[in-house]
Design a protein around this motif. Structure first.
Motif, PDB file in Angstrom:
ATOM      1  N   ILE A 111      10.978  -3.265   7.795  1.00  0.00           N
ATOM      2  CA  ILE A 111      10.367  -3.770   7.231  1.00  0.00           C
ATOM      3  C   ILE A 111       9.985  -4.621   8.266  1.00  0.00           C
ATOM      4  CG2 ILE A 111      11.394  -6.207   6.391  1.00  0.00           C
ATOM      5  CD1 ILE A 111      13.457  -3.778   5.212  1.00  0.00           C
ATOM      6  N   HIS A 112       9.963  -5.109   9.601  1.00  0.00           N
ATOM      7  CA  HIS A 112       9.985  -5.235  10.688  1.00  0.00           C
ATOM      8  C   HIS A 112       8.105  -5.280  11.041  1.00  0.00           C
ATOM      9  CE1 HIS A 112      12.747  -7.870  11.132  1.00  0.00           C
ATOM     10  NE2 HIS A 112      14.362  -7.364  11.325  1.00  0.00           N
ATOM     11  N   ASN A 113       8.121  -3.927  10.741  1.00  0.00           N
ATOM     12  CA  ASN A 113       6.450  -3.218  11.075  1.00  0.00           C
ATOM     13  C   ASN A 113       5.768  -3.261   9.745  1.00  0.00           C
ATOM     14  OD1 ASN A 113       7.732  -2.443  13.752  1.00  0.00           O
ATOM     15  ND2 ASN A 113       7.849  -0.454  13.049  1.00  0.00           N
ATOM     16  N   HIS A 114       5.869  -3.908   8.448  1.00  0.00           N
ATOM     17  CA  HIS A 114       5.339  -4.064   7.513  1.00  0.00           C
ATOM     18  C   HIS A 114       5.435  -5.311   6.671  1.00  0.00           C
ATOM     19  CE1 HIS A 114       4.997   0.329   8.109  1.00  0.00           C
ATOM     20  NE2 HIS A 114       3.606   0.114   7.711  1.00  0.00           N
ATOM     21  N   VAL A 173      21.447   9.585  -5.750  1.00  0.00           N
ATOM     22  CA  VAL A 173      20.890   8.411  -5.544  1.00  0.00           C
ATOM     23  C   VAL A 173      19.815   8.562  -3.897  1.00  0.00           C
ATOM     24  CG1 VAL A 173      22.537   6.512  -3.955  1.00  0.00           C
ATOM     25  CG2 VAL A 173      23.754   8.011  -5.725  1.00  0.00           C
ATOM     26  N   ARG A 174      19.669   7.162  -3.287  1.00  0.00           N
ATOM     27  CA  ARG A 174      18.805   7.137  -2.468  1.00  0.00           C
ATOM     28  C   ARG A 174      19.861   6.625  -1.380  1.00  0.00           C
ATOM     29  NH1 ARG A 174      13.603   8.866  -2.503  1.00  0.00           N
ATOM     30  NH2 ARG A 174      13.558   9.520  -0.239  1.00  0.00           N
ATOM     31  N   VAL A 175      19.754   7.116   0.458  1.00  0.00           N
ATOM     32  CA  VAL A 175      20.684   6.477   0.761  1.00  0.00           C
ATOM     33  C   VAL A 175      19.832   6.431   2.335  1.00  0.00           C
ATOM     34  CG1 VAL A 175      23.153   6.343   2.503  1.00  0.00           C
ATOM     35  CG2 VAL A 175      22.654   6.581   0.150  1.00  0.00           C
ATOM     36  N   ALA A 176      19.883   5.128   3.165  1.00  0.00           N
ATOM     37  CA  ALA A 176      18.698   4.999   4.001  1.00  0.00           C
ATOM     38  C   ALA A 176      20.203   4.460   5.377  1.00  0.00           C
ATOM     39  CB  ALA A 176      17.527   4.316   4.009  1.00  0.00           C
ATOM     40  N   ASN A 177      19.851   4.610   6.399  1.00  0.00           N
ATOM     41  CA  ASN A 177      20.137   3.676   7.586  1.00  0.00           C
ATOM     42  C   ASN A 177      19.462   2.282   7.703  1.00  0.00           C
ATOM     43  OD1 ASN A 177      20.269   2.178  10.449  1.00  0.00           O
ATOM     44  ND2 ASN A 177      22.019   4.345  10.867  1.00  0.00           N
ATOM     45  N   PHE A 178      20.365   1.340   7.450  1.00  0.00           N
ATOM     46  CA  PHE A 178      20.157   0.228   7.294  1.00  0.00           C
ATOM     47  C   PHE A 178      19.182   0.012   8.445  1.00  0.00           C
ATOM     48  CE2 PHE A 178      20.441  -4.330   8.535  1.00  0.00           C
ATOM     49  CZ  PHE A 178      19.429  -5.230   7.530  1.00  0.00           C
ATOM     50  N   SER A 179      19.430   0.124   9.737  1.00  0.00           N
ATOM     51  CA  SER A 179      18.669  -0.275  10.951  1.00  0.00           C
ATOM     52  C   SER A 179      17.497   0.490  11.235  1.00  0.00           C
ATOM     53  CB  SER A 179      19.413  -0.237  12.451  1.00  0.00           C
ATOM     54  OG  SER A 179      20.168   1.080  12.094  1.00  0.00           O
ATOM     55  N   GLN A 180      17.155   1.323  10.463  1.00  0.00           N
ATOM     56  CA  GLN A 180      16.083   1.779   9.889  1.00  0.00           C
ATOM     57  C   GLN A 180      14.502   1.140   8.781  1.00  0.00           C
ATOM     58  OE1 GLN A 180      17.019   6.123   8.899  1.00  0.00           O
ATOM     59  NE2 GLN A 180      16.156   6.525  11.399  1.00  0.00           N
ATOM     60  N   VAL A 181      16.071   0.614   7.589  1.00  0.00           N
ATOM     61  CA  VAL A 181      14.882   0.183   7.233  1.00  0.00           C
ATOM     62  C   VAL A 181      14.535  -1.242   7.465  1.00  0.00           C
ATOM     63  CG1 VAL A 181      15.467  -1.181   4.977  1.00  0.00           C
ATOM     64  CG2 VAL A 181      16.083   1.435   5.055  1.00  0.00           C
ATOM     65  N   ASP A 198       0.609  -1.475  -0.083  1.00  0.00           N
ATOM     66  CA  ASP A 198      -0.331   0.099   0.222  1.00  0.00           C
ATOM     67  C   ASP A 198       0.548   1.132   0.309  1.00  0.00           C
ATOM     68  OD1 ASP A 198      -0.014   1.195   2.972  1.00  0.00           O
ATOM     69  OD2 ASP A 198       0.098  -0.741   3.068  1.00  0.00           O
ATOM     70  N   SER A 199       0.281   1.975  -0.712  1.00  0.00           N
ATOM     71  CA  SER A 199       0.676   3.586  -0.582  1.00  0.00           C
ATOM     72  C   SER A 199       1.404   4.534   0.386  1.00  0.00           C
ATOM     73  CB  SER A 199       0.004   4.780  -1.636  1.00  0.00           C
ATOM     74  OG  SER A 199      -0.038   4.208  -2.540  1.00  0.00           O
ATOM     75  N   GLN A 200       0.571   3.799   1.554  1.00  0.00           N
ATOM     76  CA  GLN A 200       1.457   5.211   2.774  1.00  0.00           C
ATOM     77  C   GLN A 200       2.771   4.124   3.706  1.00  0.00           C
ATOM     78  OE1 GLN A 200      -0.992   4.076   5.735  1.00  0.00           O
ATOM     79  NE2 GLN A 200      -0.519   5.739   7.526  1.00  0.00           N
ATOM     80  N   ALA A 201       2.698   2.635   3.673  1.00  0.00           N
ATOM     81  CA  ALA A 201       3.580   1.837   3.400  1.00  0.00           C
ATOM     82  C   ALA A 201       4.754   2.440   2.673  1.00  0.00           C
ATOM     83  CB  ALA A 201       3.208   0.691   4.116  1.00  0.00           C
ATOM     84  N   ILE A 202       4.826   2.703   1.596  1.00  0.00           N
ATOM     85  CA  ILE A 202       5.811   2.958   0.419  1.00  0.00           C
ATOM     86  C   ILE A 202       6.513   3.883   0.537  1.00  0.00           C
ATOM     87  CG2 ILE A 202       6.443   3.482  -1.910  1.00  0.00           C
ATOM     88  CD1 ILE A 202       4.339   0.854  -2.788  1.00  0.00           C
ATOM     89  N   GLU A 203       5.395   4.969   1.249  1.00  0.00           N
ATOM     90  CA  GLU A 203       6.034   6.424   1.393  1.00  0.00           C
ATOM     91  C   GLU A 203       6.621   6.679   2.911  1.00  0.00           C
ATOM     92  OE1 GLU A 203       2.309   9.392   1.196  1.00  0.00           O
ATOM     93  OE2 GLU A 203       1.942   8.137  -0.318  1.00  0.00           O
ATOM     94  N   LEU A 204       6.503   5.761   3.387  1.00  0.00           N
ATOM     95  CA  LEU A 204       7.348   5.642   5.021  1.00  0.00           C
ATOM     96  C   LEU A 204       8.921   5.591   4.174  1.00  0.00           C
ATOM     97  CD1 LEU A 204       4.615   4.383   7.158  1.00  0.00           C
ATOM     98  CD2 LEU A 204       5.171   6.344   7.325  1.00  0.00           C
ATOM     99  N   LEU A 205       8.532   4.366   3.784  1.00  0.00           N
ATOM    100  CA  LEU A 205      10.372   3.754   3.437  1.00  0.00           C
ATOM    101  C   LEU A 205      10.125   4.483   3.018  1.00  0.00           C
ATOM    102  CD1 LEU A 205      11.821   1.188   3.197  1.00  0.00           C
ATOM    103  CD2 LEU A 205      10.606   0.759   2.249  1.00  0.00           C
ATOM    104  N   ASP A 206       9.747   5.472   1.594  1.00  0.00           N
ATOM    105  CA  ASP A 206      10.497   6.644   0.944  1.00  0.00           C
ATOM    106  C   ASP A 206      11.352   7.789   1.420  1.00  0.00           C
ATOM    107  OD1 ASP A 206      11.357   7.979  -2.086  1.00  0.00           O
ATOM    108  OD2 ASP A 206       9.585   8.676  -0.931  1.00  0.00           O
TER     109      ASP A 206
END
Length: 188
Positions: A112-115, A100-108, A14-22
């Motif tokens: 993932i665990h929450n969705h 490039v898009r960059v994120a902290n692995f632990s946040q990602v 769903d778009s909401q989860a994708i936006e949170l990840l983005d």
């Protein structure tokens, strides 16, 4: 392709989860030939390439060896620092201007665990990575230089327009001279 569009295209999340990840991923731009990561880094960041091409390499006997090319719509994360708490033997270099898009692995990972649907996306990425690694090992062990070159061109038809030939030769495990012979059609 933008990260959010790539995830939409690849999943039914769903778009909401994708936006949170983005929102976890910040934007970075790298100039041509700049380093994103140095050898020995302990980065725990996840990278997604929206534009450009990046070379993953290491140094052996004072010579850099190309391990992989990462183009648009590719993810990268340094496995050694994230999972084994060791420095990475690899460096990353932008071969073009890269967005490039960059994120902290632990946040990602937490996201993932929450969705649960994101777990399926992560598993798809891991399977694709393992498939590519298996094909790479097979190529190195069982294919001729010509076959490796043909496979590269089939899967990345514009690679020779985007990457210096020395890096292509290094990736294929051949000399530039051998690459020139193959390109001239004399390697058949």
């Amino acid at each position: 392709m933008k990260l959010i569009d790539y995830i939409h295209e690849q999943t039914q999340i769903d778009s909401q989860a994708i936006e949170l990840l983005d929102n976890l991923f910040e934007y970075r731009e790298y100039k041509k030939y700049s380093l994103l990561l140095k050898e020995g880094n302990r980065s725990k960041e996840v990278f997604y390439i929206e534009e450009g091409i990046i070379r993953q390499f290491y140094t052996k006997n004072k010579k850099d060896i190309t391990h992989a090319f990462l183009a648009e719509d590719s993810f990268y994360m340094p496995i050694e620092p994230i999972y084994f708490h060791n420095p990475s033997p690899f460096a990353l270099e932008a071969l073009e201007v890269c967005k490039v898009r960059v994120a902290n692995f632990s946040q990602v990972e937490q996201m993932i665990h929450n969705h649960p649907k994101l777990r399926g996306f992560m598993e798809m990425l891991l399977v694709a990575f393992l498939k590519n690694l298996t094909l790479r090992i097979y190529g190195i062990k069982f294919q001729t230089a010509q076959e490796r070159y043909d496979f590269l061109l089939k899967n990345y038809p514009k690679i020779l327009l985007r990457v210096p030939l020395g890096h292509v030769a290094s990736f294929l495990g051949i000399t530039q001279q051998t690459l020139s012979v193959i390109r001239a059609g004399k390697g058949n």
